[in-house]
Scaffold this motif. Structure first.
Motif, PDB file in Angstrom:
ATOM      1  N   VAL A 134       0.834  -1.210   0.000  1.00 24.41           N
ATOM      2  CA  VAL A 134       0.000   0.000   0.000  1.00 24.41           C
ATOM      3  C   VAL A 134       0.867   1.258   0.000  1.00 24.41           C
ATOM      4  CG1 VAL A 134      -1.698   1.323   1.337  1.00 24.41           C
ATOM      5  CG2 VAL A 134      -1.999  -1.138   1.009  1.00 24.41           C
ATOM      6  N   SER A 135       1.953   1.239   0.744  1.00 22.81           N
ATOM      7  CA  SER A 135       2.866   2.383   0.759  1.00 22.81           C
ATOM      8  C   SER A 135       3.410   2.646  -0.645  1.00 22.81           C
ATOM      9  CB  SER A 135       4.027   2.131   1.723  1.00 22.81           C
ATOM     10  OG  SER A 135       3.565   1.936   3.037  1.00 22.81           O
ATOM     11  N   HIS A 136       3.807   1.591  -1.330  1.00 20.13           N
ATOM     12  CA  HIS A 136       4.354   1.736  -2.681  1.00 20.13           C
ATOM     13  C   HIS A 136       3.330   2.340  -3.635  1.00 20.13           C
ATOM     14  CE1 HIS A 136       6.624   0.810  -6.327  1.00 20.13           C
ATOM     15  NE2 HIS A 136       5.508   0.304  -6.821  1.00 20.13           N
ATOM     16  N   VAL A 137       2.104   1.861  -3.564  1.00 16.60           N
ATOM     17  CA  VAL A 137       1.058   2.357  -4.464  1.00 16.60           C
ATOM     18  C   VAL A 137       0.797   3.843  -4.228  1.00 16.60           C
ATOM     19  CG1 VAL A 137      -1.408   2.205  -5.002  1.00 16.60           C
ATOM     20  CG2 VAL A 137      -0.040   0.118  -4.829  1.00 16.60           C
ATOM     21  N   VAL A 138       0.630   4.229  -2.973  1.00 17.29           N
ATOM     22  CA  VAL A 138       0.328   5.632  -2.657  1.00 17.29           C
ATOM     23  C   VAL A 138       1.480   6.536  -3.075  1.00 17.29           C
ATOM     24  CG1 VAL A 138      -0.090   7.283  -0.804  1.00 17.29           C
ATOM     25  CG2 VAL A 138      -1.260   5.072  -0.784  1.00 17.29           C
ATOM     26  N   GLN A 139       2.703   6.141  -2.766  1.00 20.49           N
ATOM     27  CA  GLN A 139       3.858   6.985  -3.106  1.00 20.49           C
ATOM     28  C   GLN A 139       4.056   7.070  -4.621  1.00 20.49           C
ATOM     29  OE1 GLN A 139       5.296   8.913  -0.819  1.00 20.49           O
ATOM     30  NE2 GLN A 139       3.832   7.967   0.602  1.00 20.49           N
ATOM     31  N   SER A 140       3.706   6.028  -5.356  1.00 22.68           N
ATOM     32  CA  SER A 140       3.801   6.064  -6.819  1.00 22.68           C
ATOM     33  C   SER A 140       2.816   7.065  -7.403  1.00 22.68           C
ATOM     34  CB  SER A 140       3.543   4.666  -7.402  1.00 22.68           C
ATOM     35  OG  SER A 140       4.566   3.766  -7.038  1.00 22.68           O
ATOM     36  N   VAL A 141       1.605   7.102  -6.858  1.00 19.50           N
ATOM     37  CA  VAL A 141       0.609   8.071  -7.328  1.00 19.50           C
ATOM     38  C   VAL A 141       1.079   9.490  -7.029  1.00 19.50           C
ATOM     39  CG1 VAL A 141      -1.751   8.926  -7.027  1.00 19.50           C
ATOM     40  CG2 VAL A 141      -1.327   6.463  -7.166  1.00 19.50           C
ATOM     41  N   LEU A 142       1.614   9.705  -5.830  1.00 20.71           N
ATOM     42  CA  LEU A 142       2.124  11.030  -5.476  1.00 20.71           C
ATOM     43  C   LEU A 142       3.239  11.468  -6.424  1.00 20.71           C
ATOM     44  CD1 LEU A 142       2.230  10.827  -1.584  1.00 20.71           C
ATOM     45  CD2 LEU A 142       0.884  12.441  -2.928  1.00 20.71           C
ATOM     46  N   LYS A 143       4.079  10.537  -6.817  1.00 17.91           N
ATOM     47  CA  LYS A 143       5.205  10.857  -7.683  1.00 17.91           C
ATOM     48  C   LYS A 143       4.774  11.135  -9.118  1.00 17.91           C
ATOM     49  CE  LYS A 143       9.483   8.856  -9.524  1.00 17.91           C
ATOM     50  NZ  LYS A 143      10.368   7.654  -9.547  1.00 17.91           N
ATOM     51  N   ASN A 144       3.825  10.346  -9.622  1.00 21.00           N
ATOM     52  CA  ASN A 144       3.520  10.376 -11.056  1.00 21.00           C
ATOM     53  C   ASN A 144       2.210  11.053 -11.440  1.00 21.00           C
ATOM     54  OD1 ASN A 144       5.906   8.879 -11.694  1.00 21.00           O
ATOM     55  ND2 ASN A 144       4.877   7.019 -11.019  1.00 21.00           N
ATOM     56  N   CYS A 145       1.375  11.411 -10.455  1.00 22.62           N
ATOM     57  CA  CYS A 145       0.059  11.977 -10.785  1.00 22.62           C
ATOM     58  C   CYS A 145      -0.236  13.257 -10.007  1.00 22.62           C
ATOM     59  CB  CYS A 145      -1.045  10.943 -10.508  1.00 22.62           C
ATOM     60  SG  CYS A 145      -0.958   9.486 -11.546  1.00 22.62           S
ATOM     61  N   ARG A 146       0.756  14.075  -9.811  1.00 25.89           N
ATOM     62  CA  ARG A 146       0.553  15.325  -9.057  1.00 25.89           C
ATOM     63  C   ARG A 146      -0.491  16.220  -9.722  1.00 25.89           C
ATOM     64  NH1 ARG A 146       2.531  16.638  -3.778  1.00 25.89           N
ATOM     65  NH2 ARG A 146       4.066  15.024  -3.358  1.00 25.89           N
ATOM     66  N   ALA A 147      -0.416  16.348 -11.039  1.00 27.05           N
ATOM     67  CA  ALA A 147      -1.349  17.232 -11.744  1.00 27.05           C
ATOM     68  C   ALA A 147      -2.782  16.747 -11.594  1.00 27.05           C
ATOM     69  CB  ALA A 147      -0.975  17.314 -13.229  1.00 27.05           C
ATOM     70  N   GLU A 148      -2.977  15.443 -11.656  1.00 30.41           N
ATOM     71  CA  GLU A 148      -4.329  14.880 -11.534  1.00 30.41           C
ATOM     72  C   GLU A 148      -4.856  15.037 -10.107  1.00 30.41           C
ATOM     73  OE1 GLU A 148      -2.651  13.613 -15.201  1.00 30.41           O
ATOM     74  OE2 GLU A 148      -1.820  13.356 -13.181  1.00 30.41           O
ATOM     75  N   LEU A 149      -3.997  14.844  -9.117  1.00 35.53           N
ATOM     76  CA  LEU A 149      -4.403  15.056  -7.719  1.00 35.53           C
ATOM     77  C   LEU A 149      -4.789  16.519  -7.497  1.00 35.53           C
ATOM     78  CD1 LEU A 149      -1.672  12.893  -5.956  1.00 35.53           C
ATOM     79  CD2 LEU A 149      -4.121  12.384  -6.013  1.00 35.53           C
ATOM     80  N   GLU A 150      -4.071  17.423  -8.161  1.00 36.29           N
ATOM     81  CA  GLU A 150      -4.384  18.848  -8.065  1.00 36.29           C
ATOM     82  C   GLU A 150      -5.735  19.145  -8.709  1.00 36.29           C
ATOM     83  OE1 GLU A 150      -2.599  23.024  -9.813  1.00 36.29           O
ATOM     84  OE2 GLU A 150      -1.168  21.471  -9.218  1.00 36.29           O
ATOM     85  N   THR A 151      -6.003  18.515  -9.845  1.00 35.01           N
ATOM     86  CA  THR A 151      -7.307  18.669 -10.501  1.00 35.01           C
ATOM     87  C   THR A 151      -8.438  18.270  -9.568  1.00 35.01           C
ATOM     88  OG1 THR A 151      -6.418  18.340 -12.730  1.00 35.01           O
ATOM     89  CG2 THR A 151      -8.756  17.832 -12.410  1.00 35.01           C
ATOM     90  N   LEU A 152      -8.224  17.188  -8.807  1.00 33.59           N
ATOM     91  CA  LEU A 152      -9.238  16.690  -7.873  1.00 33.59           C
ATOM     92  C   LEU A 152      -9.259  17.469  -6.563  1.00 33.59           C
ATOM     93  CD1 LEU A 152      -8.643  12.858  -8.389  1.00 33.59           C
ATOM     94  CD2 LEU A 152     -10.486  14.243  -9.366  1.00 33.59           C
TER      95      LEU A 152
END
Length: 430
Positions: free
Chosen positions: A244-262
């Motif tokens: 779970v740590s790996h999955v969350v940190q991967s999203v933070l690393k590679n999807c910053r723009a999408e997280l910002e959109t949301l």
């Protein structure tokens, strides 16, 4: 001469003339300049059409563009710090593909039922695109974790002759002249695969015929189900934390723009790194009673209970050692206390509920035979009994629900936005 590219790669073409196939996301005009908000599935960019710098036909084509009209747009890419993407296109040519009229989803507010009826179009919105991109990144990170940690992917059947757990309603179908069911879990088959390959995982659709309408439930959803031979309950918990740590940190690393959109508060995700807190079922019962819940020992937890527990932590929390009678027949009893089993549910923070359920499985042939008799498991399960008869070993596994995980990481209110075309109670369209 222009180069064909996509919006995601315009940073490779600064100062160059490129052509992009796109749709009009929005448009505005300022006298002799038109601003085309373009999307192509990989990202968004603004195309600027200056009347004095293009042929009249190009200006008129730009003027004719409506929301979701499609086109090939050619222009020069330049850096633009004021733009969200950091780039802009100065348009030099337009080739109209299709002019759309009366597109049903407009910038105004729409009700959920309307949007769900038009899910095939709603997916085009900036927010829904962001969710789908994050979902894809979660899937990529899941496969990366298991592939780099010695797991082999195995695909269990979707059509099964029996249930994985005897507590959930199943979708019954006719398999020629036999009764069959849509799978509710690939776990039992993954146990068989683990006895052949050591560490395995499956990733596929599962189906639950529960008539539930909560924001956490779908009828059709995707499960990741690892199974590990020669692995104890405690060792499995460590794998779950790392996973779970790996999955969350991967999203933070590679999807910053999408997280910002949301508009996701990423500070709540940045510290999702193991180890995670653990409490026993007994401790959870006492905690809930202290919070005013009237829940006797032996009852399972519902959404309000899980939410109350999760609010005490800022990371996922394991609840371990549930009573045997409320868990599946295959879970191994605690040798020190046989009325509870060596299991754990991982509860996500922020009220998103259980995202992982796992346990050490029974490996004692005599105890499994006893469970078979207690639960009236017949010939359809004989192959599962064979796993204990021929070379039984300690083994553990777990299942993670993809859609609940997407909802948590994205900060969504309802799982209906976590999959492209959700299947829910009373919704089978589109």
């Amino acid at each position: 001469m222009s180069t064909k590219t996509v919006i995601k790669r315009v940073n490779e073409h600064i100062g160059e003339t490129v052509t992009i196939g796109a749709w009009i996301n929005n448009k505005r005009s300022s006298g002799k300049i038109q601003f085309l908000q373009l999307r192509d599935g990989t990202g968004y960019i603004q195309g600027v059409v200056v009347k004095s710098e293009v042929p009249e036909s190009v200006w008129n084509d730009a003027k004719s563009m409506t929301q979701e009209s499609s086109l090939y747009v050619t222009g020069v890419i330049r850096e633009e710090p004021r733009s969200k993407s950091g780039y802009e296109m100065t348009v030099t040519d337009i080739e109209v593909i299709h002019i759309t009229s009366e597109y049903p989803i407009t910038p105004k507010e729409h009700g959920v039922d309307f949007l769900m009826d038009h899910r095939h179009l709603w997916l085009r919105s900036n927010r829904q695109r962001a969710v789908m991109v994050i979902r894809a990144e979660i899937i990529r990170a899941v496969q990366e974790f298991f592939n780099t940690n010695g797991f082999t992917k195995v695909d269990p059947p979707i059509l099964t002759p029996s249930a994985a757990e005897d507590t959930t309603e199943l979708f019954h179908i006719k398999y020629f002249d036999e009764d069959a069911y849509l799978t509710q879990s690939g776990q039992l088959y993954m146990e068989a695969a683990a006895m052949a390959l050591g560490k395995v995982y499956s990733f596929g659709p599962t189906f639950r015929a529960e008539k539930s309408k909560t924001r956490r439930h779908l009828i059709e959803f995707w499960m990741i189900e690892p199974e590990m031979a020669f692995t104890t309950h405690e060792e499995s918990l460590e794998v779950q934390e790392q996973f779970v740590s790996h999955v969350v940190q991967s999203v933070l690393k590679n999807c910053r723009a999408e997280l910002e959109t949301l508009e996701r508060d990423v500070t709540k995700l940045e510290h999702i790194v193991g180890p995670f807190p653990r409490i026993t079922y007994d401790e959870a019962i006492e905690f809930l009673k202290g919070k005013g819940f009237d829940i006797p020992w032996g009852d399972d937890f519902g959404a309000p209970h899980e939410t109350a527990i999760a609010e005490a932590y800022d990371k996922p929390v394991f609840i371990t050692h549930y009573p045997k009678d409320i868990k599946a027949f295959y879970m191994k009893p605690d040798p020190q206390r046989p009325e509870v089993v060596l299991c754990a549910d991982m509860i996500a923070p922020e009220g998103y509920g259980e995202i992982i359920g796992g346990s050490q499985r029974i490996d004692d042939p005599e105890l499994m035979e006893q469970r078979f008799q207690e639960h009236n498991l017949g010939e359809a399960y004989q192959w599962y009994m064979d796993l204990r008869t021929y070379g039984t070993v300690p083994h553990s596994g777990f299942g993670l629900g993809l859609e609940r995980t997407v909802a948590w990481i994205c900060g969504l209110d309802h799982v209906r936005e976590t999959i492209a075309f959700p299947r829910m109670l009373y919704r089978l369209y589109p």
